[in-house]
Design a protein around this motif. Structure first.
Motif: not given
Ligand SMILES: N[C@H](CCC[C@H](N)C(=O)O)C(=O)O
Length: 280
Positions: A13, A73, A83, A205-206, A215-216
């Motif tokens: 990522n 993003n 995360g 992912e959004r 991660g989240t």
């Molecule tokens: N695209 C996600 C943000 C990045 C989350 C992801 N890359 C991580 O590692 O948590 C959103 O719009 O909430």
């Protein structure tokens, strides 16, 4: 205007990281606006540097923090939290093995750099206290049950048995991301519990699409699994993402989730970031 960046990644990522801890609030705000407008071009894997998004490191917002992480993003939207990105920011800011707090749009997050390999392109292992999940209840989209969970950013998690989580993430992810039940859109997770207690996870992912890791999303998935009695408290749970495994743990019901995983600087460089108005 040329901007210096580090290309960082956590389980694939990947992000452009711009360290602007010396910037005033006005300069930082203007830079973030330019980066949001230029994000699709900067993150394009043929026409730009390439990445899932951009991380801007600014001065701390709270007394105990060492810095602030702002996330953009691929599509230019600004999520509350990231995360994998936070592990990369902690590694870049810490520059050694130690504990520090990084402020985010989802509040301050305690980080611990557990392993550090120095150099122009450092790498290591980082643990993050991701804070407690917010269980928002069940949702149904296209006849399928999802658990809505916030880790500061929104997630919709579906557990599958015999279906392919990758195919579902690629096929159904876009529609779920933009379902009207999610006013700010949502990240979309398809998870399968494995016989060894690990969780196989694919994420749409959004604002980014399919990524190698989220991660989240992994934390939100563990929270949903525990809430549904599919995973235990107080034990390390391995979440297997396309880019590799994350180690997660929630010690008690409703408590914080700790996430441990790798972070790395792949290379450093300079890139032209046009003024926001010229990218309109
Ligand atoms: N695209 C996600 C943000 C990045 C989350 C992801 N890359 C991580 O590692 O948590 C959103 O719009 O909430």
């Amino acid at each position: 205007m040329l901007e210096r960046f580090a290309k960082v990644e956590g389980l694939g990522n990947d992000f452009l990281l711009l360290d602007r801890r010396d910037a005033s609030p006005a300069v930082l705000d203007a830079l973030v606006a330019r980066l949001r407008a230029a994000a699709p071009a900067l993150c394009d894997r043929r026409l730009g540097v390439g990445g899932d998004g951009i991380l801007v490191v600014g001065p701390p917002r709270t007394a105990e923090a060492a810095a602030t992480m702002i996330v953009v993003n691929h599509d230019g939207s600004r999520p509350e939290m990231c995360g994998n990105g936070l592990r990369c920011v902690a590694l870049a800011v810490a520059g050694a093995v130690h504990q520090l707090v990084i402020d985010t749009d989802a509040g301050p997050k305690p980080c611990a750099v557990r392993e550090f390999h120095p150099g122009t392109c450092p790498s290591g292992q980082v643990a993050i206290d991701m804070g407690p999940p917010d269980l928002l209840g069940p949702r149904r989209v296209g006849g399928r049950a999802f658990a809505a969970v916030s880790m500061g950013n929104p997630h919709a998690i579906a557990f599958v048995r015999d279906e392919d989580p990758e195919a579902l993430a690629r096929g159904d992810g876009p529609a779920v991301e933009r379902d009207p039940q999610f006013p700010d859109r949502t990240n979309v997770e398809f998870a399968r519990l494995e016989a060894d207690g690990s969780i196989t996870l694919w994420v749409w992912e959004r604002g980014c699409g399919i990524t190698s890791a989220c991660g989240t999303g992994a934390c939100a998935t563990l929270a949903a699994a525990i809430a549904e009695g599919l995973a235990p408290h107080a034990r390390d749970v391995v979440v297997r993402l396309p880019g590799g495994p994350l180690m997660l743990r929630q010690d008690r019901a409703g408590g914080s989730i700790t996430m441990t995983g790798p972070a790395r600087v792949a290379f450093v460089g300079e890139v032209e970031v046009p003024a926001a108005s010229s990218t309109a």
